[in-house]
Design a protein around this motif. Structure first.
Motif, short mmCIF file in Angstrom:
data_model
loop_
_atom_site.label_atom_id
_atom_site.label_comp_id
_atom_site.label_asym_id
_atom_site.label_seq_id
_atom_site.Cartn_x
_atom_site.Cartn_y
_atom_site.Cartn_z
N ARG A 299 3.33 -18.51 30.90
CA ARG A 299 4.04 -19.34 29.93
C ARG A 299 5.10 -20.19 30.64
O ARG A 299 5.31 -21.35 30.30
N VAL A 300 5.76 -19.56 31.64
CA VAL A 300 6.79 -20.30 32.38
C VAL A 300 6.15 -21.49 33.10
O VAL A 300 6.66 -22.62 33.03
N ILE A 301 4.98 -21.25 33.75
CA ILE A 301 4.32 -22.34 34.49
C ILE A 301 3.90 -23.44 33.52
O ILE A 301 4.18 -24.62 33.73
N ALA A 303 5.11 -24.05 30.63
CA ALA A 303 6.30 -24.70 30.06
C ALA A 303 6.85 -25.73 31.05
O ALA A 303 7.27 -26.82 30.65
N ARG A 304 6.85 -25.38 32.35
CA ARG A 304 7.33 -26.33 33.37
C ARG A 304 6.48 -27.60 33.34
O ARG A 304 6.96 -28.70 33.56
N LEU A 305 5.15 -27.40 33.09
CA LEU A 305 4.26 -28.56 33.05
C LEU A 305 4.37 -29.29 31.71
O LEU A 305 3.69 -30.28 31.48
N GLY A 306 5.19 -28.75 30.82
CA GLY A 306 5.43 -29.39 29.53
C GLY A 306 4.28 -29.17 28.54
O GLY A 306 4.16 -29.88 27.56
N LEU A 310 8.86 -22.83 25.88
CA LEU A 310 9.22 -21.52 26.42
C LEU A 310 9.53 -20.57 25.27
O LEU A 310 10.05 -20.98 24.23
#
Ligand SMILES: Nc1ncnc2c1ncn2[C@@H]1O[C@H](COP(=O)(O)OP(=O)(O)OP(=O)(O)O)[C@@H](O)[C@H]1O
Length: 599
Positions: A299-301, A303-306, A310
């Motif tokens: 989820r973090v990855i 989320a970073r990619l939009g 999060l």
């Protein structure tokens, strides 16, 4: 200077300037980072720039059909070995910690043998089983009667020998890993599960193993990673798994290094996938053990990619103590307004303790204890530390076995059945069933940390009383509301204050509708400011008709709620009577000395 003199100065004060924060500069860390980047660049340049690594050959073979077939076999062997190995390991570990000496010894022998035997030797023995036993048959032992038989050589293919060998090997090692996890679970958890009458299998599956998993998982994954690489050992069976396939290829084309790189990179991929799985399994079993879970890596990855939002950070469940106090008081007051929840509890049981004695080794902890607790009575047991108060309480629900004497509730023995003058100890299942009538609240709460508050409460009514899940949840929520904790149903115990945890522990016991409720120093582990909220709930129960036995150091509380106080010293009941008599006019000098010390 008057107030009017300074007021304009305050009003005219310039707004506070926002200050810039400069983080500390860590020169050594910066230098080390540059050095590491330089080293990695050098390694990359040497690996990619040196033609002898043979990257074109690597590229040619990396996704080739024989390599992928070998990889598939390695993955299959790892998966089967892990599933069967850990299944066997769990059974062996449970056998080793069981109370049966025979099972424990058999398990110990198995583990001893298969941990001693090198895997390669075990694989070769299994592969040659056909030489030792020509056929495998099903029939009646010692009679020569056979229903079916197969040729061992045909049955024991290299693949089966490999799966069996890896299973037996991993089973022995994982048994010790799992046993270590079981031993790491607090003794109080076993006792709380037993006190709720949960059957042994449910205790293991729902309470002990999930908590043990936190310490099992990291070591277990070490074993599985070892297994994935250890599958290369099955080359002795001429089974073309990944490494054996690579060997066959480089013996033919003599491109040793590029092909070893093919195997290395595939092992790196396997290990990386296993590491991600491990992270998520650890995260799953961290529920309740940590106040907030580590983030979901995927989820973090994403989320970073939009791609996704999060997860919102878990909100702390703890409410200010002052608010809880008033909330609790309001609920409890409300419960008295003609809607007394405690009236729905069953009629209290009558406890009869006759000539009970108990020793731990040479230490005599209880002697000649002879007491009757009438139905609906409220009894406080007081006395100096080590006088046997807790032990007496624990004998009532048979958490401790007595050496002499009997204990009956409404005429039924808890741990035995009587035939004439002989007492036969009941089997565990029957004891657990009878224990449901006797609820117990522990000093350290002993809530199950991996279950939510509501799950803690509904577990026993569903598993022991056979209540439907929905029905148990309605009951649980209602009881929680009555002790002012309606909003905590979905919290984990570690997210609650001590006082809240103890109120949940009381509710958990009440949900089984016991006839007798035992309190073992229910407020000793609490901060003084939280004691009141727990005593409030017990005080209300004291008017409910349920039989209460409370071991306590709260003399003031004992005076207020108990209709009888028992004073114990050195395992004996020294005196008992109405609070007013024991606390104001003790008959025995030892009682007077004790009260003089504590009051
Ligand atoms: N499982 C055990 N094995 C050996 N000794 C034990 C065990 N449980 C209790 N004891 C001993 O029995 C005695 C009575 O213990 P118990 O816990 O019943 O006392 P207590 O009156 O409840 O004390 P406290 O108020 O400090 O809790 C103590 O000397 C204790 O050390």
């Amino acid at each position: 200077m008057s107030l009017t003199d300074i007021t304009p100065a305050i009003i005219a004060a310039p707004p506070a300037r926002r200050l810039r924060v400069v983080p500390v500069r860590r020169r050594a860390r910066t230098i080390a980072t540059f050095a590491a980047i330089l080293a990695m660049a050098l390694i990359l340049q040497s690996v990619l720039g040196n033609p002898r690594w043979g990257w074109p050959v690597f590229a040619e073979w990396f996704l080739s059909a024989p390599v992928l077939a070998g990889l598939g076999r390695t993955l299959l062997l790892t998966a089967l070995g892990a599933v069967f190995g850990f299944g066997l390991g769990t059974l062996l570990a449970l056998a080793r910690v069981s109370s049966s000496p025979l099972l424990a010894a058999l398990s110990w022998g198995f583990i001893w043998l298969f941990r001693s035997l090198p895997l390669i030797v075990l694989l070769l023995i299994l592969n040659n089983l056909g030489y030792l036993y020509e056929t495998v048959a099903i029939g009646v032992p010692f009679t020569g009667i056979t229903f079916a038989s197969w040729s061992t050589t045909q049955l024991m293919t290299p693949f089966l020998a490999a799966v069996l060998g890896l299973t037996l090997n991993l089973g022995a090692f994982s048994a010790e890993v799992i046993r270590g996890g079981i031993l790491s679970v607090d003794q109080g958890q076993h006792e709380a599960a037993a006190a709720l009458g949960l059957p042994k299998a449910v205790q293991a599956r729902r309470i002990v193993l999930p908590q043990a998993m936190r310490s099992i998982v990291p070591t277990a994954f070490n074993e599985i990673i070892g297994l994935a690489k250890g599958t290369s050992m099955v080359y002795v069976l001429a089974l073309p798994e990944l490494f054996y396939t690579i060997q066959i290829i480089y013996r033919r084309n003599l491109e040793v290094i590029p092909l070893l790189m093919v195997a290395t990179v595939w092992y790196l991929v396997i290990l990386s996938v296993l590491s991600v799985i491990q992270y998520h399994i650890e995260r799953h079993y961290a529920r309740g053990a940590l106040r907030s879970l580590p983030p979901n890596a995927f989820r973090v990855i994403f989320a970073r990619l939009g791609l996704v939002a999060l997860e919102p950070a878990p909100q702390p469940q703890r409410a200010p103590v002052s608010q809880l106090g008033s909330q609790s008081a309001a609920r409890l007051d409300g419960a008295q307004d003609g809607d007394d929840w405690t009236t729905r509890l069953p009629r209290g049981g009558r406890i009869e303790i006759r000539d009970v004695a108990k020793s731990f080794g040479n230490l005599r902890v209880l002697s000649d204890v002879d007491l009757t607790f009438p139905s609906g009575s409220v009894t406080a047991i007081i006395g100096p530390s080590g006088s046997g108060k807790s032990t007496l309480l624990r004998t009532i629900n048979h958490l401790e076995r007595v050496d002499e004497g009997t204990i009956e509730i409404d005429g039924t023995l808890i741990g035995y059945h009587r035939e004439g003058d002989t007492l036969f100890e009941l089997d565990e299942r029957e004891i657990l069933k009878r224990r449901i009538e006797v609820g117990m609240v522990f000093q350290n709460f002993n809530l199950f940390p991996h279950l939510t508050v509501l799950e803690n409460i509904t577990e026993a009514p569903v598993k022991v009383r056979g209540l439907g899940k929905a029905q148990a949840e309605v009951l649980g929520r209602e009881l929680l509301a009555r002790v002012g904790l309606a909003d905590k149903a979905d919290a984990y115990p570690r997210q609650l204050s001590g006082g809240q945890q103890q109120r949940v522990a009381i509710v958990r016991t009440l949900a089984l509708k016991p006839k007798v409720l035992l309190f073992d120093e229910p407020t000793s582990a609490l901060d003084p400011e939280l004691v009141g909220e727990v005593l409030g709930v017990i005080g209300e129960l004291a008017r409910s008709g349920i039989t209460l036995v409370i071991v306590t150091h709260e003399i003031g509380f004992a005076r207020e709620v108990a209709d009888r106080i028992i004073f114990m010293e050195q395992g004996r009941v020294i005196e008992s009577g109405a609070p007013e008599q024991i606390l104001n006019r003790p008959q025995h000098r030892r009682t007077a000395d004790f009260l003089a010390r504590v009051l």
